[in-house]
Every structure is written in C-alpha cells, then in structure tokens.
Design an enzyme around this catalytic site. Structure first.
Site, PDB file in Angstrom:
ATOM      1  CD  GLU A 121      55.452  39.375  55.998  1.00 17.61           C
ATOM      2  OE1 GLU A 121      56.413  39.571  56.751  1.00 17.61           O
ATOM      3  OE2 GLU A 121      54.298  39.718  56.256  1.00 17.61           O
ATOM      4  CG  HIS A 238      61.199  46.795  56.705  1.00 12.72           C
ATOM      5  ND1 HIS A 238      60.939  46.953  55.368  1.00 12.72           N
ATOM      6  CD2 HIS A 238      60.311  45.876  57.147  1.00 12.72           C
ATOM      7  CE1 HIS A 238      59.930  46.173  55.024  1.00 12.72           C
ATOM      8  NE2 HIS A 238      59.530  45.500  56.086  1.00 12.72           N
ATOM      9  NE  ARG A 284      62.092  42.230  57.139  1.00 13.81           N
ATOM     10  CZ  ARG A 284      61.122  42.385  58.019  1.00 13.81           C
ATOM     11  NH1 ARG A 284      61.391  42.782  59.237  1.00 13.81           N
ATOM     12  NH2 ARG A 284      59.890  42.135  57.675  1.00 13.81           N
ATOM     13  CG  HIS A 345      61.488  47.025  60.878  1.00 12.75           C
ATOM     14  ND1 HIS A 345      60.308  47.733  60.867  1.00 12.75           N
ATOM     15  CD2 HIS A 345      61.126  45.700  60.816  1.00 12.75           C
ATOM     16  CE1 HIS A 345      59.288  46.884  60.796  1.00 12.75           C
ATOM     17  NE2 HIS A 345      59.766  45.657  60.781  1.00 12.75           N
ATOM     18  NE  ARG A 380      61.980  40.975  63.338  1.00 13.69           N
ATOM     19  CZ  ARG A 380      60.867  41.349  62.708  1.00 13.69           C
ATOM     20  NH1 ARG A 380      59.755  40.672  62.874  1.00 13.69           N
ATOM     21  NH2 ARG A 380      60.866  42.407  61.943  1.00 13.69           N
TER      22      ARG A 380
HETATM   23  C1  SIN Z   1      56.476  44.081  57.346  1.00 16.01           C
HETATM   24  O1  SIN Z   1      55.272  44.131  57.239  1.00 16.01           O
HETATM   25  O2  SIN Z   1      57.244  44.111  56.410  1.00 16.01           O
HETATM   26  C2  SIN Z   1      57.066  44.025  58.718  1.00 16.01           C
HETATM   27  C3  SIN Z   1      56.851  42.693  59.286  1.00 16.01           C
HETATM   28  C4  SIN Z   1      57.934  42.395  60.258  1.00 16.01           C
HETATM   29  O3  SIN Z   1      58.826  43.199  60.453  1.00 16.01           O
HETATM   30  O4  SIN Z   1      57.905  41.293  60.812  1.00 16.01           O
END
Ligand code: SIN
Length: 533
Positions: A121, A238, A284, A345, A380
C-alpha cells in the site's frame, strides 16, 4: 443519590471497563479477561465499528526480507516529522509479536503460494500488509475476536449501551454512567480501570468511509472528563472512495493501487506521475491532495481509478467485495473506469496517551482510533491502524494490571443524570442540526482549510449549540458530543498556520519547521503548543 434510585439506576463493579467494540476494544477485553472481570460496552452492536469495515489489512514486518526497522522508516517518513519515534518503535516491533500471537491463536490471514500473501500500500517500501477474506480484513479479525469474547466467562457484554459520562474528578477515572437504549436502564459502572476504545470521528463529514455512528463520542467523553486531546487537526482523507452523485460512497482500498491500479483525470492522463516518484503509491496525503487539485482544475467532482490493464480473475477474487459493491452501481471494476474522490477516513488525533496507552487521568486508558499515541504523526501510513489497536490495547492492560488498584466508593462522582430516552420528535431536530454541522465540516474543515472558513465553522457551531437548546437527554448528549469534537478539530486547524500531512491550509500552503509541534487541548484551559515530535 436519591435521584439515582428514583431513576432506576443499578450499579456494577468490575476490574476493567472497556468502552467500544472495535478491534482495540475486543482485543483489550480478551486480554484483560485473563486478569479480572471485564465489562465491554458498545453503543450499537459488537459488529458495528470502523475496524469491521477496514479493508486493506494489517501491516507487520513479518517477511524475512522485511524488518521492523524498514517499517519504522516508512511510518516516520509518512508522518512528516510528527511521529513519536519511541511509539513507532513499539508499534513495529511488538506489532510483529501481536500478529504472530493472533496467527497462533487461529486467525487466518490469506495465503499465497509461498505462505502468507502480503499486500503493498501507499508509502510502504515492502509488501507487508496481511489481509483476510481478500479485502475483508477488519471483518475477519473482528469476527475472530468476537467469537472468543462471547465465549469468555469473564467478559460481560453490554450492547446498545451509550456512555453518558466518564466518572472522573479530573484526576482519576472511576468508570462511567451508561444507559441501555433497549431496556432504558441506567448503569453506574464502577471500574478499577477504564479503557476508552470508542473509535474515530469521520462520520462528522458528509462523505466518509466510516459508519454514520463514528462521530467521536469517546473523544468528547474524554475531553469533558478532563483528558488531554491532541492532533485533532489531522483528519486523514482516503483518496479513493467510490463517487456517486447522491453522496453514497464506499471504500476502494488502497490495496487496489498496491496491485497496480492507475489514477486518471478527466482527460484520462495518469496524473500521479507528475506529483510523486511513487505515483499512485505515494503517501496518502500526497495522493488526496493531488486528486483534490485535479478535481479543482477540471471542475469535475471525481477522478478515475483504472484496473482495466490488470488480470480480471485475480481482481474479482482479491477484491470481491469492491467488485460486488461497484457492480450495484453499474460499474464492472475489471472493465470500466471507477469514479473516485477523497472521503474522510481516519482521525489521527484523539485522546493523548503515553507509551502504555495511559492518559493524563489516572485509571483512564485510550487505544485504537480514539487515542493519539503519536505513531501516525501528521499522516498515517496505510494499514498501521489495526496494528496500533492490538499493540496498544495490550499495553493498556499490562500497565493497568501493574498499577495500584483503586477501590474507593465513587457513586457521588456521578454528575449528569439527565440522560433519558427522547421522544422520537427530537430525532428530526437532531438530524437537521447534525447535517448542518456535517455540511460545514465538509465545506470549511475538509481537505483544504483557511482561516476564513475555520472561523466561519466555529461561528456556525455556536449557533447550532444555541438552536440545540430545545433538545434534552440522549439527543442533547449526541449533539454536544459532535459539537465538542468538531470544535476541537476546527480550533486546532485554525491554530496550525502551516500545511503538513493531512492538514492543508490554502492560506499557509507550506510546511513550517517552527510547527514541528503538537497542539494539546484540555477543557477549561488555553491550548498548549508542545514543541517536538
Ligand atoms: C484501505 O484499504 O485503503 C484502507 C486501509 C487503511 O486505511 O489503513
């Protein structure tokens, strides 16, 4: 105390009172049950929590080619100078132990050909995100813990039980006054240790990936009890929540970009290439800000996520929930462009804690999204929050069980006995006022803020507070909680005259080194700006 008896108030004593049934609350309850009697309270049902909806997974450096040190470096880099390094060290080191314990207990994460299947991610330099049920990690973990919690004779579960106040004299917490919405009964719940695990607050925005119930009640309770609240300006948006005209939305996990999805603007350019070397997998805050810029530039309220170049069978299996949810809106994610836009989010700030999840109030601990342990800094890192839940929930219990036990009587600490179930007629007024607040939060306290907008928001909150005077009991409490939380966010955002991580000010667009500091708010006190990280 006559009042208590006349209102059908019963009292119960326990060793641990856990408020909230997300991952942190469930984990804390289960671990605490080894050492004493636990009361676990949730305002809705055990399943209703932000953790339940978490998709991406839980990050842990368990791969032999990875190391907690790499995980620490990624976390600190994403946090833009505000992570508490010691807390992050604990997170990444003990996180590996906690995840390993869970696997030993029987938690099943998804497996690939070579063992655990690890996802990637944004902001992670390695594949280290464990997931379960494809992209239903939160649900699988929560259900795994719920079955153990329900079978545990030392844990007493109170569902549909709303906390009216923490019983505290500002120095010591003795438990809480709660009200069961089903049987309309008060409980004075006296506990040696109270663990606040009541979740986040992104439900105060119009567009959110959270359940509507996530309105920061735990933060308001902590604040009113005298707890220090910090970093409230950092609300993480998000980047990719499904876009619909009517505002309905759901999360399109960052793991989708981890598997190679592209972000395209309205002219179908892969715009992230010009914003960051990691393109779609930039941290993010960078991706959300870039999408915001593209939307503003084009005047279109969304951008696209494209998975058309990826293997459709893999996508259908790995992201089955997203595939099915999108189909309901007529979008086949293996073949169509997915309209997405940022949505509120995750609340990075919260009740300020030390390294053992302890707050400034003795006997009161906080863990999970309601807490601010300092691990996330100003932004985060994806999939660090489920990890934080289990690491710091355990630490709360470990410190509590070593602390002096408190046994004094505390009934006389209960102040507010006005918590009554309202007639339905009040519900409409409450919903109307809540939607005014959400509108203002989205317009003026959203991804990009300014002094003008933040002041305007604070003025509106004052007006809403006076319009809410007609409310009594339950709805008055709910409105007060929301107003307290929104004011904490707006006040902190107004004070921080710079842009950093998840906090963006159009009137102060740059990061300012003198703001390597945390804003701490406490009831009846002037805000404190604490320098350092
Ligand atoms: C996601 O699946 O994008 C959210 C994961 C997160 O916010 O840590």
């Amino acid at each position: 105390m006559d009042d208590i008896h006349s209102k059908n108030i019963n009292s119960l004593h326990s060793d641990f009172l856990v408020i909230g049934s997300g991952l942190a609350g469930l984990y804390a309850s289960l671990y605490a049950s080894r050492f004493g009697k636990v009361l676990l309270l949730t305002k809705s049902t055990l399943e209703e929590s932000n953790s339940y909806w978490a998709q991406g997974g839980i990050a842990a450096a368990i791969d032999p080619e990875d190391s907690p040190l790499f995980h620490l470096e990624d976390t600190v880099k994403a946090g833009r100078g505000l992570c508490n390094r010691e807390a992050v060290e604990i997170l990444v080191r003990e996180g590996v132990e906690r995840v390993t314990d869970l696997i030993a207990l029987g938690m099943k994460f998804d497996l690939g050909e070579k063992g655990l299947e690890l996802g990637l991610e944004g902001g992670h330099s390695k594949r280290r995100v464990l997931h379960a049920g494809g992209n239903s990690t939160g649900k699988e973990m929560v259900q795994f813990l719920i079955s153990s919690v329900q079978a545990n004779p030392n844990i007493f579960i109170f569902e549909n039980t709303e906390v009216a106040e923490l019983i505290s004299n500002g120095e010591r917490c003795f438990g809480s006054l709660a009200f069961n919405l089903n049987i309309q009964k008060y409980w004075v719940l006296i506990a040696k240790y109270t663990i606040l695990a009541a979740g986040g607050a992104s439900g105060i925005y119009l567009r959110t990936t959270n359940p509507q119930t996530a309105t920061g009640d735990g933060i308001a309770l902590g604040f009113r009890a005298g707890a220090e609240i910090t970093d409230m300006e950092f609300i993480q948006f998000h980047p990719t929540a499904f876009y619909t005209e009517n505002g309905e939305t759901f999360l399109i996990s960052e793991a989708v970009r981890g598997e190679g999805a592209f972000l395209l603007n309205n002219t179908l350019d892969r715009f992230m290439l010009k914003y960051h070397e990691l393109a779609e997998l930039a941290p993010r805050d960078v991706v959300s800000r870039a999408i915001f810029n593209e939307m503003k530039r084009s005047g279109v309220n969304y951008v696209y996520l494209s998975l058309k170049h990826l293997n459709p069978d893999f996508i259908r299996k790995r992201f089955s929930n997203i595939y099915n949810a999108s189909l309901q809106y007529g979008v086949d994610i293996t073949d169509d462009l997915i309209p997405v836009a940022p949505a509120a989010h995750y609340l990075i700030g919260g009740v300020k804690t030390g390294l053992w999840a302890e707050t400034n109030i003795k006997g009161l601990f906080a863990c999970g999204e309601v807490a601010c342990t300092g691990v996330h800094g100003a932004n985060r890192l994806a999939s660090n929050s489920l990890l934080e839940c289990i690491v710091f929930a355990r630490r709360a219990v470990d410190l509590a069980r070593e602390s002096d036990k408190w046994t004094d009587k505390s009934d006389n600490q209960v102040k507010d006995l006005s918590f009554i179930l309202n007639p339905d007629s009040q519900k409409d007024s409450f919903i109307k006022l809540k939607s005014i607040i959400s509108q203002i939060m989205s317009e003026h306290v959203g991804i990009v803020r300014s002094a003008y907008g933040l002041k305007r928001a604070l003025e509106v909150f004052e007006k809403v507070a006076s319009s809410g005077d007609e409310l009594v009991g339950y709805y008055k409490l709910k409105l007060q909680n929301i107003l307290d939380v929104c004011s904490l966010v707006a006040r902190s955002a107004l004070l921080r005259t710079e842009s950093r991580g998840a906090h963006i000010r159009e009137d102060f667009p740059n990061e300012d080194p003198s703001w390597k500091a945390h804003i701490v708010l406490k009831r009846d006190s002037e805000p404190l700006v604490v320098k350092g990280n």
